[in-house]
Each structure stands twice: as C-alpha cells, then as structure tokens.
Design a protein around this motif. Structure first.
Motif, PDB file in Angstrom:
ATOM      1  N   ARG A 120       4.856 -43.488 -57.900  1.00  0.00           N
ATOM      2  CA  ARG A 120       5.423 -42.919 -56.680  1.00  0.00           C
ATOM      3  C   ARG A 120       5.141 -43.792 -55.469  1.00  0.00           C
ATOM      4  O   ARG A 120       4.212 -44.606 -55.477  1.00  0.00           O
ATOM      5  CB  ARG A 120       4.840 -41.527 -56.413  1.00  0.00           C
ATOM      6  CG  ARG A 120       5.315 -40.451 -57.380  1.00  0.00           C
ATOM      7  CD  ARG A 120       4.551 -39.164 -57.143  1.00  0.00           C
ATOM      8  NE  ARG A 120       5.308 -37.994 -57.581  1.00  0.00           N
ATOM      9  CZ  ARG A 120       4.867 -36.755 -57.494  1.00  0.00           C
ATOM     10  NH1 ARG A 120       3.676 -36.514 -56.991  1.00  0.00           N
ATOM     11  NH2 ARG A 120       5.622 -35.753 -57.907  1.00  0.00           N
ATOM     12  N   ARG A 121       5.922 -43.588 -54.414  1.00  0.00           N
ATOM     13  CA  ARG A 121       5.632 -44.215 -53.130  1.00  0.00           C
ATOM     14  C   ARG A 121       4.502 -43.435 -52.465  1.00  0.00           C
ATOM     15  O   ARG A 121       4.391 -42.225 -52.592  1.00  0.00           O
ATOM     16  CB  ARG A 121       6.856 -44.191 -52.201  1.00  0.00           C
ATOM     17  CG  ARG A 121       7.940 -45.182 -52.563  1.00  0.00           C
ATOM     18  CD  ARG A 121       9.150 -45.024 -51.662  1.00  0.00           C
ATOM     19  NE  ARG A 121       8.853 -45.331 -50.277  1.00  0.00           N
ATOM     20  CZ  ARG A 121       9.017 -44.470 -49.257  1.00  0.00           C
ATOM     21  NH1 ARG A 121       9.414 -43.223 -49.485  1.00  0.00           N
ATOM     22  NH2 ARG A 121       8.755 -44.844 -48.025  1.00  0.00           N
ATOM     23  N   VAL A 140       3.543 -47.443 -55.598  1.00  0.00           N
ATOM     24  CA  VAL A 140       4.347 -48.217 -54.648  1.00  0.00           C
ATOM     25  C   VAL A 140       3.826 -47.874 -53.256  1.00  0.00           C
ATOM     26  O   VAL A 140       4.217 -46.869 -52.656  1.00  0.00           O
ATOM     27  CB  VAL A 140       5.847 -47.871 -54.768  1.00  0.00           C
ATOM     28  CG1 VAL A 140       6.657 -48.702 -53.796  1.00  0.00           C
ATOM     29  CG2 VAL A 140       6.337 -48.070 -56.194  1.00  0.00           C
ATOM     30  N   ASP A 142       3.592 -48.061 -49.439  1.00  0.00           N
ATOM     31  CA  ASP A 142       4.472 -48.409 -48.327  1.00  0.00           C
ATOM     32  C   ASP A 142       3.674 -48.292 -47.029  1.00  0.00           C
ATOM     33  O   ASP A 142       3.312 -47.184 -46.622  1.00  0.00           O
ATOM     34  CB  ASP A 142       5.681 -47.468 -48.300  1.00  0.00           C
ATOM     35  CG  ASP A 142       6.757 -47.924 -47.324  1.00  0.00           C
ATOM     36  OD1 ASP A 142       6.433 -48.727 -46.427  1.00  0.00           O
ATOM     37  OD2 ASP A 142       7.911 -47.476 -47.450  1.00  0.00           O
ATOM     38  N   ILE A 148       4.909 -39.525 -46.301  1.00  0.00           N
ATOM     39  CA  ILE A 148       5.860 -39.467 -47.413  1.00  0.00           C
ATOM     40  C   ILE A 148       5.658 -38.138 -48.124  1.00  0.00           C
ATOM     41  O   ILE A 148       4.530 -37.774 -48.471  1.00  0.00           O
ATOM     42  CB  ILE A 148       5.651 -40.641 -48.388  1.00  0.00           C
ATOM     43  CG1 ILE A 148       5.944 -41.975 -47.695  1.00  0.00           C
ATOM     44  CG2 ILE A 148       6.544 -40.481 -49.623  1.00  0.00           C
ATOM     45  CD1 ILE A 148       5.601 -43.201 -48.538  1.00  0.00           C
ATOM     46  N   ASN A 195       9.774 -41.199 -41.808  1.00  0.00           N
ATOM     47  CA  ASN A 195      10.073 -42.609 -42.041  1.00  0.00           C
ATOM     48  C   ASN A 195       9.948 -43.449 -40.784  1.00  0.00           C
ATOM     49  O   ASN A 195      10.249 -44.638 -40.804  1.00  0.00           O
ATOM     50  CB  ASN A 195      11.480 -42.769 -42.640  1.00  0.00           C
ATOM     51  CG  ASN A 195      12.576 -42.208 -41.729  1.00  0.00           C
ATOM     52  OD1 ASN A 195      12.304 -41.730 -40.641  1.00  0.00           O
ATOM     53  ND2 ASN A 195      13.809 -42.256 -42.200  1.00  0.00           N
TER      54      ASN A 195
END
Length: 330
Positions: A120-121, A140, A142, A148, A195
């Motif tokens: 997963r992010r 992953v 970020d 998130i 985001n």
C-alpha cells in the motif's frame, strides 16, 4: 454504543502529536452532534514518558486498545528504533478485530511493523520517508501528501498534518458540518485535502497584482458561477501559465481541480444544512447540472449526494446561501 478511539502512547512520545487527537476526540462535542461523541482512551505502558517533561497516568493499557473502534498511533520517540513489540502486537490484533488504524508522523513505522501497509501507499513526515521506505521496501512510501486514507488504515505526515487527519476522521464519522465546527473551535482550517503537499513553497504576490489569496477568496465567493481559468488569471492579473504555477505551489492542485474540490465541499455543506433539491445544490455549487454534481461528488467521496444527505443530515433549510461568501477559513 459510542465509537471508542484509543490513543496508543509509547515511551518518549512527542507531546505535539498527542495534542490533536486529545483535543479533537477527547473533548466532548456532543453539543455539535446532538447525540453522542467519541469515548476516548489513552492507552500506555506503565509510567511512559511524554517528551522529556511528563509521565503518562492512565488506567488504560494496550489490551484496552485492542477492543477500540479506532486506534491512533502518534509519532514514535525515535523512528530509528524498532517499535515496541507489545504495541505492534496490539495494533495487529486490533486490526484483526476490525478496528480502523491511523498513524501520525512516525507512527507509520508501527503500522508498517504490524504488516498492515504491505503493498500500500503510506505517508509519514517527509524527513522520515526514506527510512520508512528502506526498512519496509514492500510499502510504497509517498513523502508528498498530508495523509492517505485506505479506509481501514490511514497514515499522515507529522505535526499539523495530524490535525488534518483527525478532522478527516470526524468528517467521515459525523459529516463535514460537524468537522468544520470542531475546526472552527480549534481555529484550524476545516479541511486540507489529503493529497496536498506537505511542504509548499511560499508564493510571493505577482508584481503589480493583487495578493493571490484575494483571488482564492474571490473564487470561493463566486463558486455558483461558471468560472474559468482565464477569469481567475484575469482577477489575479497574471498569465494562465503563471496562475497554474501559483495554484500548485499554494494549494497543491491545479486551478480546476481546486475549484471542483471547493464545489464538492460547498455541496456537502448544503446537503447537511439545507433541504434544497439536488438540482438547486448543483446550481449553488457551480456544477450546473445534477448529473455533473453527482459525477464529481462520487469521484471525490465515493458516494452519491442522496446517500450522503441521508447519512449526515444536520437539519432543515437554513436559508439560501447563494450570495453568501464561504463560511470556512481557507
């Protein structure tokens, strides 16, 4: 039964990351909901230190955390250290029982150690992102977003992003109207998009133009109109290309993306606080048609305006805000 939120302390936890969940979940806000508020439990090993100044005193342990509905893991004292096995085991067991797991800053290292982020992010403070990625290559990592949300597992950046994450959880549980009221009491922005970038370069006002913030406010006051990027650029007295650059630096989104997110937010507020028809809300939000509103609403929130209204209705019509400026600080 009220939704139980457990805050998992570890030895040496930084005090700043504790403040947001304590203030948001640990203060009774039932006057805003008209029903109940969260049951808040601080779960800690015996005599755990908080920064260098305090010692935790709570009747709740990690065993109590296992039975919670939501578990929040704030930052660890030292991300380079291996998370305490007792904490990792409790988080894993809470997730197995169906709890929603959320982390603030380096709390993501605990969730990662529990195996809940594999494939997963994940977000964490950008300073610690390389270490998290190196220790857990199956994740992953970020370093850009504020938070998130995978539904059952959420991760966020550090410091003030913890406030954003907690308000996001309140918004999911009680709706945008209640979350905005909580934010107002905290004198905090009611919603920063997940985001949005953690670090946004300061944007100087373009030479010979109004302050860029004035253009954002003007846009919020004219959401019902069919605004174009060209109109925004004209108001800011910059070229379209320069406008795009300023928008990305200031908001983390391109102009039309930002406009659509603000329109969805306006629709949420109207759905919760008025009994306007979907067509009327589409017009007030600048979507033009109910079809466009439903499409953007589903893309942003994964549900329909009708379903959202049924879940988060806060009352009947409070008047027509069509010509009123946005009531939220941005």
């Amino acid at each position: 039964m009220p939704h139980v939120v457990a805050l998992a302390l570890s030895d040496g936890v930084p005090i700043f990351e504790l403040a947001a969940p304590c203030a948001i979940f640990g203060t009774d806000r039932s006057d805003l909901t008209g029903t109940d508020w969260y049951t808040f439990k601080v779960c800690s090993p015996s005599s755990a230190r908080i920064d260098e100044w305090f010692t935790a005193s709570t009747p709740y342990t990690y065993n109590d955390m296992i039975a919670a509905d939501t578990v929040i893991i704030p930052a660890c004292h030292d991300a380079a250290l291996t998370p305490a096995p007792g904490l990792v085991d409790a988080v894993r067991e809470a997730a197995r029982r169906g709890a929603r797991i959320a982390s603030i800053c380096t709390g993501a290292f605990v969730i990662a150690a529990a195996g809940l982020l594999d494939g997963r992010r994940a977000a964490t403070h950008w300073v610690h992102a390389p270490a998290l990625a190196e220790r857990h290559p199956q994740i992953v990592v970020d370093p850009a977003p504020l938070y998130i949300d995978h539904g059952d597992v959420l991760t966020s950046a550090g410091k003030s992003a913890g406030i954003d994450l907690c308000l996001h959880l309140v918004r999911k549980d009680y709706g945008a109207h209640v979350a905005n009221q909580v934010a107002r009491r905290l004198v905090a922005p009611p919603q920063r998009e997940g985001n949005q970038r953690q670090y946004i370069d300061p944007v100087p006002a373009p030479q010979g133009s109004d302050d860029f913030g004035a253009t954002l406010q003007w846009a919020l006051e004219h959401l019902a109109e069919a605004l174009t990027v060209e109109q925004l650029a004209q108001h800011a007295r910059v070229s379209v290309r320069t406008l795009h650059r300023h928008f990305v630096k200031r908001t983390g989104a391109r102009p039309l993306e930002w406009l659509n997110s603000q329109r969805v937010r306006r629709a949420q507020q109207l759905l919760e606080t008025t009994d306007f028809t979907i067509e009327r809300i589409a017009a007030l939000g600048g979507f033009g048609t109910s079809v466009a509103l439903r499409r953007h609403f589903h893309d942003a929130l994964g549900t329909t305006p009708d379903a959202y209204r049924r879940t988060f209705t806060a009352g009947t019509s409070a008047g027509d805000p069509a010509n009123s400026p946005a009531q939220e600080p941005h």
